[in-house]
Motif scaffolding. Sequence first.
Motif, mmCIF file in Angstrom:
data_model
loop_
_atom_site.group_PDB
_atom_site.id
_atom_site.type_symbol
_atom_site.label_atom_id
_atom_site.label_comp_id
_atom_site.label_asym_id
_atom_site.label_seq_id
_atom_site.Cartn_x
_atom_site.Cartn_y
_atom_site.Cartn_z
ATOM 1 N N GLY A 255 0.784 -1.231 0.000
ATOM 2 C CA GLY A 255 0.000 0.000 0.000
ATOM 3 C C GLY A 255 0.809 1.270 0.000
ATOM 4 N N TYR A 256 2.142 1.145 -0.085
ATOM 5 C CA TYR A 256 2.982 2.339 -0.051
ATOM 6 C C TYR A 256 3.480 2.765 -1.431
ATOM 7 C CZ TYR A 256 2.789 1.956 4.978
ATOM 8 O OH TYR A 256 2.337 1.903 6.272
ATOM 9 N N THR A 257 3.128 2.006 -2.465
ATOM 10 C CA THR A 257 3.376 2.418 -3.842
ATOM 11 C C THR A 257 2.096 2.183 -4.627
ATOM 12 O OG1 THR A 257 5.718 1.790 -3.703
ATOM 13 C CG2 THR A 257 4.787 2.101 -5.900
ATOM 14 N N LEU A 258 1.515 3.263 -5.139
ATOM 15 C CA LEU A 258 0.239 3.199 -5.834
ATOM 16 C C LEU A 258 0.382 3.785 -7.236
ATOM 17 C CD1 LEU A 258 -2.034 4.543 -2.939
ATOM 18 C CD2 LEU A 258 -1.574 2.146 -3.526
ATOM 19 N N LEU A 259 -0.480 3.350 -8.129
ATOM 20 C CA LEU A 259 -0.493 3.844 -9.510
ATOM 21 C C LEU A 259 -1.671 4.779 -9.709
ATOM 22 C CD1 LEU A 259 0.567 3.592 -12.507
ATOM 23 C CD2 LEU A 259 -1.160 1.796 -12.785
ATOM 24 N N PHE A 260 -1.398 5.970 -10.235
ATOM 25 C CA PHE A 260 -2.470 6.858 -10.685
ATOM 26 C C PHE A 260 -2.474 6.755 -12.202
ATOM 27 C CE2 PHE A 260 -5.011 10.520 -11.513
ATOM 28 C CZ PHE A 260 -5.764 10.718 -10.370
ATOM 29 N N GLY A 261 -3.391 5.934 -12.726
ATOM 30 C CA GLY A 261 -3.343 5.599 -14.145
ATOM 31 C C GLY A 261 -4.631 5.892 -14.877
ATOM 32 N N HIS A 262 -4.612 5.570 -16.181
ATOM 33 C CA HIS A 262 -5.777 5.799 -17.018
ATOM 34 C C HIS A 262 -6.322 4.478 -17.550
ATOM 35 C CE1 HIS A 262 -2.594 5.257 -19.854
ATOM 36 N NE2 HIS A 262 -2.225 6.518 -19.914
ATOM 37 N N ASP A 263 -7.516 4.578 -18.101
ATOM 38 C CA ASP A 263 -8.200 3.390 -18.594
ATOM 39 C C ASP A 263 -7.448 2.672 -19.698
ATOM 40 O OD1 ASP A 263 -8.580 5.554 -20.250
ATOM 41 O OD2 ASP A 263 -10.744 5.385 -20.372
ATOM 42 N N SER A 264 -6.760 3.412 -20.569
ATOM 43 C CA SER A 264 -6.095 2.777 -21.702
ATOM 44 C C SER A 264 -4.997 1.818 -21.254
ATOM 45 C CB SER A 264 -5.529 3.823 -22.667
ATOM 46 O OG SER A 264 -4.613 4.669 -22.013
ATOM 47 N N THR B 231 5.839 -6.511 -19.821
ATOM 48 C CA THR B 231 6.586 -7.165 -18.751
ATOM 49 C C THR B 231 5.711 -7.460 -17.531
ATOM 50 O OG1 THR B 231 7.283 -5.002 -17.935
ATOM 51 C CG2 THR B 231 8.762 -6.126 -19.478
ATOM 52 N N PHE B 232 4.450 -7.058 -17.606
ATOM 53 C CA PHE B 232 3.500 -7.350 -16.532
ATOM 54 C C PHE B 232 2.112 -7.435 -17.134
ATOM 55 C CE2 PHE B 232 3.108 -2.881 -17.112
ATOM 56 C CZ PHE B 232 1.845 -2.522 -16.666
ATOM 57 N N ASP B 233 1.206 -8.071 -16.412
ATOM 58 C CA ASP B 233 -0.190 -8.182 -16.830
ATOM 59 C C ASP B 233 -1.000 -7.213 -15.972
ATOM 60 O OD1 ASP B 233 -2.865 -8.834 -17.247
ATOM 61 O OD2 ASP B 233 -2.440 -10.960 -17.532
ATOM 62 N N PRO B 234 -1.469 -6.114 -16.556
ATOM 63 C CA PRO B 234 -2.168 -5.115 -15.739
ATOM 64 C C PRO B 234 -3.427 -5.638 -15.067
ATOM 65 C CG PRO B 234 -2.417 -4.626 -18.078
ATOM 66 C CD PRO B 234 -1.395 -5.710 -17.975
ATOM 67 N N LEU B 235 -4.064 -6.638 -15.658
ATOM 68 C CA LEU B 235 -5.290 -7.173 -15.081
ATOM 69 C C LEU B 235 -5.012 -8.150 -13.947
ATOM 70 C CD1 LEU B 235 -7.451 -7.747 -18.287
ATOM 71 C CD2 LEU B 235 -7.348 -5.752 -16.796
ATOM 72 N N LYS B 236 -3.812 -8.719 -13.921
ATOM 73 C CA LYS B 236 -3.472 -9.694 -12.886
ATOM 74 C C LYS B 236 -2.488 -9.148 -11.853
ATOM 75 C CE LYS B 236 -4.198 -13.781 -15.819
ATOM 76 N NZ LYS B 236 -3.547 -14.985 -16.414
ATOM 77 N N ASP B 237 -1.590 -8.275 -12.300
ATOM 78 C CA ASP B 237 -0.515 -7.807 -11.416
ATOM 79 C C ASP B 237 -0.846 -6.510 -10.694
ATOM 80 O OD1 ASP B 237 0.961 -9.989 -12.236
ATOM 81 O OD2 ASP B 237 1.963 -8.901 -13.854
ATOM 82 N N MET C 234 -5.163 -0.254 -18.911
ATOM 83 C CA MET C 234 -5.794 -1.526 -18.576
ATOM 84 C C MET C 234 -6.560 -2.133 -19.746
ATOM 85 S SD MET C 234 -4.975 -1.784 -15.403
ATOM 86 C CE MET C 234 -3.761 -0.554 -14.887
ATOM 87 N N ALA C 235 -7.225 -1.262 -20.524
ATOM 88 C CA ALA C 235 -8.173 -1.748 -21.525
ATOM 89 C C ALA C 235 -7.631 -1.793 -22.943
ATOM 90 C CB ALA C 235 -9.428 -0.870 -21.498
ATOM 91 N N ILE C 236 -6.557 -1.033 -23.224
ATOM 92 C CA ILE C 236 -6.025 -0.966 -24.585
ATOM 93 C C ILE C 236 -4.649 -1.610 -24.695
ATOM 94 C CG2 ILE C 236 -5.245 0.595 -26.421
ATOM 95 C CD1 ILE C 236 -7.412 2.548 -25.569
ATOM 96 N N ASN C 237 -3.763 -1.273 -23.778
ATOM 97 C CA ASN C 237 -2.381 -1.756 -23.880
ATOM 98 C C ASN C 237 -2.250 -3.265 -24.029
ATOM 99 O OD1 ASN C 237 -1.674 0.892 -23.681
ATOM 100 N ND2 ASN C 237 -0.514 0.704 -21.783
ATOM 101 N N ILE D 55 -13.577 -1.664 -16.087
ATOM 102 C CA ILE D 55 -12.343 -2.164 -16.692
ATOM 103 C C ILE D 55 -12.654 -3.269 -17.700
ATOM 104 C CG2 ILE D 55 -10.185 -3.395 -16.236
ATOM 105 C CD1 ILE D 55 -10.134 -1.995 -13.490
ATOM 106 N N GLN D 56 -13.492 -4.220 -17.295
ATOM 107 C CA GLN D 56 -13.808 -5.344 -18.177
ATOM 108 C C GLN D 56 -14.573 -4.895 -19.413
ATOM 109 O OE1 GLN D 56 -12.707 -8.640 -17.495
ATOM 110 N NE2 GLN D 56 -13.187 -8.737 -19.677
ATOM 111 N N ARG D 57 -15.513 -3.970 -19.223
ATOM 112 C CA ARG D 57 -16.317 -3.475 -20.348
ATOM 113 C C ARG D 57 -15.435 -2.810 -21.398
ATOM 114 N NH1 ARG D 57 -19.393 -0.523 -17.548
ATOM 115 N NH2 ARG D 57 -18.247 1.432 -17.797
#
Length: 307
Positions: A70-79, A92-98, A81-84, A287-289
């Motif tokens: 909980g001491y390192t968080l991501l402030f990210g956008h939908d793309s 190098t990582f799976d955004p939906l799993k990692d 998770m949903a586009i990349n 995210i899934q939609r």
Amino acid sequence: CLANTSHAQYPSRSIRLVVVIAPGGGPDVAARIIQPPLSERLGQTIVVENRPGANGNIAGEIVARSAPDGYTLLFGHDSGMAINPHIYSKMTFDPLKDLTPVATTVVTQLIFSVHPSLPVRNFKEFLAFARKTSPPLQYASAGNGSQHHLSTEMLKQRAGINLTHVPYKSGAPAAAAAVAGEVPIVMSGASSALLVKAGKLRAIASTGRERLRLFPDVPTIGEYFPGYEVNNWLGIWAPAGTPEPVILRLRADINRVLALPEVGERIRSVNGAEPWITTREEFAAAIQRDYDKYGRLIKSLGLGMQR
């Protein structure tokens, strides 16, 4: 017992908030609006760290590979998770799993604009003009596989028009190219509202479900093509495996901050953005939609995978 005590004391030190874009961009502005009141609620300093690149993959990897505490968080956008995952062949990582969704923060939409020299005053006139223009009109976007790019390709499919894509490195240079007249059309983020207000671009449509408050006379694309909807939303994620009590604490405090009138006012001042408070289930469904929607679109366009 030690683990439970650690969770109960969370947070006991500063928190690192990794933002997917450079300072001054939409996600960065939103993060810095939320940062002070969230820091106050949590009782710890939140340090914003900008790590742009690869449409958010660089920042995403940093957080995915961090300790799940909980001491390192991501402030990210939908793309991210949903586009990349559909665009990049070697992530190098799976955004939906990692990564674990914590909370949504802000939602906005895109603006479809033209250079004032283009002989169209509204979206209906644009469609008629685009259908008869040869060679096809060019449009600028924030890059191949960006939401700006895909939303315009979605429009082309629905409207039966042909436009030529001119990708730029990000949204700012794409909008600047349209202002300079290098390309006559741009699909850009709500930050381009300032250019519209200044008369440097003419907004003719927006991509959300409802019209932008800033431009109530500008129709949504969905008014012409029912079912067309593209929203640009931001959220906060933690590394997978982050303890549930930590996620619950963060989500509750983030939602309380977003509900503050002064925070909502500041967010709305950022060119049409809105605070977006959701439940855990609603966040996962969003995210899934979008993952499914963009996956189908990318496949239909035959877009090649990027490394």
